[in-house]
Design a protein around this motif. Structure first.
Motif, PDB file in Angstrom:
ATOM      1  N   SER A 246       0.836  -1.211   0.000  1.00 42.18           N
ATOM      2  CA  SER A 246       0.000   0.000   0.000  1.00 42.18           C
ATOM      3  C   SER A 246       0.866   1.255   0.000  1.00 42.18           C
ATOM      4  N   LEU A 247       1.958   1.236   0.772  1.00 43.78           N
ATOM      5  CA  LEU A 247       2.879   2.369   0.798  1.00 43.78           C
ATOM      6  C   LEU A 247       3.503   2.574  -0.578  1.00 43.78           C
ATOM      7  N   GLU A 248       4.013   1.506  -1.158  1.00 48.90           N
ATOM      8  CA  GLU A 248       4.635   1.592  -2.479  1.00 48.90           C
ATOM      9  C   GLU A 248       3.635   2.095  -3.516  1.00 48.90           C
ATOM     10  N   HIS A 249       2.423   1.559  -3.478  1.00 49.47           N
ATOM     11  CA  HIS A 249       1.382   1.948  -4.442  1.00 49.47           C
ATOM     12  C   HIS A 249       1.079   3.440  -4.349  1.00 49.47           C
ATOM     13  N   THR A 250       0.995   3.973  -3.125  1.00 51.25           N
ATOM     14  CA  THR A 250       0.702   5.399  -2.934  1.00 51.25           C
ATOM     15  C   THR A 250       1.813   6.268  -3.495  1.00 51.25           C
ATOM     16  N   ILE A 251       3.057   5.905  -3.208  1.00 49.46           N
ATOM     17  CA  ILE A 251       4.196   6.687  -3.697  1.00 49.46           C
ATOM     18  C   ILE A 251       4.269   6.654  -5.217  1.00 49.46           C
ATOM     19  N   VAL A 252       4.078   5.482  -5.801  1.00 52.61           N
ATOM     20  CA  VAL A 252       4.113   5.367  -7.266  1.00 52.61           C
ATOM     21  C   VAL A 252       3.000   6.198  -7.895  1.00 52.61           C
ATOM     22  N   GLU A 253       1.815   6.193  -7.280  1.00 56.05           N
ATOM     23  CA  GLU A 253       0.699   6.994  -7.806  1.00 56.05           C
ATOM     24  C   GLU A 253       1.026   8.485  -7.779  1.00 56.05           C
ATOM     25  N   ILE A 254       1.624   8.955  -6.692  1.00 57.43           N
ATOM     26  CA  ILE A 254       1.996  10.372  -6.584  1.00 57.43           C
ATOM     27  C   ILE A 254       2.964  10.748  -7.696  1.00 57.43           C
ATOM     28  N   LEU A 255       3.967   9.902  -7.905  1.00 60.17           N
ATOM     29  CA  LEU A 255       4.983  10.179  -8.931  1.00 60.17           C
ATOM     30  C   LEU A 255       4.383  10.158 -10.337  1.00 60.17           C
ATOM     31  N   MET A 256       3.605   9.137 -10.618  1.00 59.87           N
ATOM     32  CA  MET A 256       3.099   8.961 -11.977  1.00 59.87           C
ATOM     33  C   MET A 256       2.003   9.966 -12.315  1.00 59.87           C
ATOM     34  N   ASP A 257       1.230  10.417 -11.323  1.00 57.67           N
ATOM     35  CA  ASP A 257       0.224  11.450 -11.576  1.00 57.67           C
ATOM     36  C   ASP A 257       0.878  12.717 -12.117  1.00 57.67           C
ATOM     37  N   LYS A 258       1.988  13.117 -11.494  1.00 57.41           N
ATOM     38  CA  LYS A 258       2.699  14.318 -11.934  1.00 57.41           C
ATOM     39  C   LYS A 258       3.373  14.100 -13.280  1.00 57.41           C
ATOM     40  N   LEU A 259       3.940  12.926 -13.463  1.00 57.64           N
ATOM     41  CA  LEU A 259       4.634  12.642 -14.719  1.00 57.64           C
ATOM     42  C   LEU A 259       3.657  12.629 -15.894  1.00 57.64           C
ATOM     43  N   ARG A 260       2.473  12.072 -15.695  1.00 60.89           N
ATOM     44  CA  ARG A 260       1.461  12.090 -16.756  1.00 60.89           C
ATOM     45  C   ARG A 260       1.104  13.523 -17.140  1.00 60.89           C
ATOM     46  N   LYS A 261       0.999  14.378 -16.141  1.00 63.97           N
ATOM     47  CA  LYS A 261       0.663  15.780 -16.400  1.00 63.97           C
ATOM     48  C   LYS A 261       1.756  16.456 -17.241  1.00 63.97           C
ATOM     49  N   VAL A 262       3.007  16.195 -16.906  1.00 63.50           N
ATOM     50  CA  VAL A 262       4.119  16.793 -17.660  1.00 63.50           C
ATOM     51  C   VAL A 262       4.131  16.287 -19.094  1.00 63.50           C
ATOM     52  N   VAL A 263       3.939  14.995 -19.266  1.00 63.84           N
ATOM     53  CA  VAL A 263       3.915  14.424 -20.623  1.00 63.84           C
ATOM     54  C   VAL A 263       2.792  15.052 -21.445  1.00 63.84           C
ATOM     55  N   LYS A 264       1.625  15.194 -20.830  1.00 67.19           N
ATOM     56  CA  LYS A 264       0.485  15.791 -21.531  1.00 67.19           C
ATOM     57  C   LYS A 264       0.758  17.231 -21.928  1.00 67.19           C
TER      58      LYS A 264
END
Length: 340
Positions: A246-264
């Motif tokens: 659950s900890l890993e999943h939360t951290i990965v979600e935080i990182l990837m949410d921002k990265l998706r925004k930058v890519v877009k």
């Protein structure tokens, strides 16, 4: 004429040396420091002392494995910073003395830039798929979490970064709270493979723009664990795989949410991963999932080039050597600096 570069890395608790010939990695030797495990983190004074013991045999072994005499070297590349000052001074001082004794140029390397350039490490007999400029890079380590636009090997722009704790730091601290030991990253990664990432929910901060924050997640994890342990003193032991997942999943979600925004927003779909946390299986898997779902072209270094290593220093040094970007012997080490 062949070009041989010796790379030296000593920014934290790994003493590493590598040799590159014409951009191809011939050797990469690293000596770790088990002494820190008893303290739950790196002790700077102990780290610098261990570097002093390790630097000569590590460099000697790197040259031996590469089949290269020191007289064949064209330049010495070294980590100038950022990092622990005592650790850096050992590598910097050795590199200066070694280069002076051979009368060859010195090449200073930014440790964070080198993590990005780890995606360009070439090994003999392998066809390496390398990012094309410009590309985006998510750099995630124990001390840094950044989204970088890479225009060239020596032209990098930080688009977003953590405003408090780094992702790797948050993982290590949560692992310590659970009593799992040090370093926490590999332990959490292993446990997370066996757990359910949807079992527990932790706070995810809402930060404007492309920046991250992990202090709130760390606090949420700590307080939740404290409350659960009140009801069940053995809660961690009973639920450690699900907690890790659950900890890993939360951290990965935080990182990837921002990265998706930058890519877009940038329309750049060439996306690389770098830094020690890029060894995390959950993050690597998420990269591949995003590649398939959003049409990204992703690049992930091999596991041995994700943590601190001299191969990335030597590769960066090779690029700088081609541009004759050398440094003077009086340049000091630095402990803190941006990637620029």
């Amino acid at each position: 004429m062949d070009t041989y570069i010796l790379g030296i890395e000593s920014s934290c608790d790994d003493t590493s040396a590598a040799v590159i010939k014409n951009g191809i990695l011939l050797s990469n030797v690293t000596a770790g420091q088990a002494v820190h495990m008893a303290y739950g983190g790196v002790v700077p004074e102990l780290a610098s002392r261990a570097h002093q013991q390790n630097i000569v045999p590590v460099v000697s072994e790197a040259l031996r494995q590469a089949g290269v005499n020191k007289e064949q070297l064209n330049a010495v590349a070294f980590t100038r910073g950022p990092g622990l000052m005592g650790s850096l001074l050992v590598g910097v001082s050795f590199a200066k003395g070694f280069a002076r004794s051979l009368d060859i140029p010195l090449i200073d390397v930014n440790h964070l830039q080198a993590h990005v350039i780890a995606n360009f490490v070439k090994e003999p007999g392998e066809e390496s798929d390398q990012p094309r400029f410009p590309f985006l890079c998510l750099l995630v380590s124990g001390g840094n979490s950044q989204i970088i636009k890479v225009n060239a090997y020596n032209d990098m722009e930080v688009l977003g970064q953590t405003i408090d704790d780094a992702a790797g730091e948050a993982i290590d601290k949560c692992s310590k709270v659970m009593g799992l030991g040090y370093p926490g990253g590999p332990i959490i990664d292993k446990l997370a493979r066996q757990g359910n990432p949807k079992t527990f929910t932790f706070a995810k901060p809402h930060i404007e723009g492309y920046n991250f924050s992990f202090s709130g997640l760390k606090t949420s994890f700590l307080y939740s664990l404290r409350d659960w342990i009140k009801d069940d003193p053995d809660f961690v032991e009973h639920h450690k795989t699900d907690l890790a997942a659950s900890l890993e999943h939360t951290i990965v979600e935080i990182l990837m949410d921002k990265l998706r925004k930058v890519v877009k927003d940038t329309h750049i779909k060439e996306v690389a991963l770098a830094g020690g946390v890029s060894a995390n299986n959950g993050l690597r898997n998420s990269f591949h999932e995003h590649a398939e779902k959003y049409g990204w072209k992703v690049y992930i270094p091999k596991f041995r080039f994700t943590t601190d290593n001299a191969a990335m220093i030597a590769t960066t040094g090779y690029f700088k050597y081609q541009d004759k970007d050398f440094c003077s012997i009086d340049l000091p080490a630095y402990s803190r600096v941006t990637i620029i």
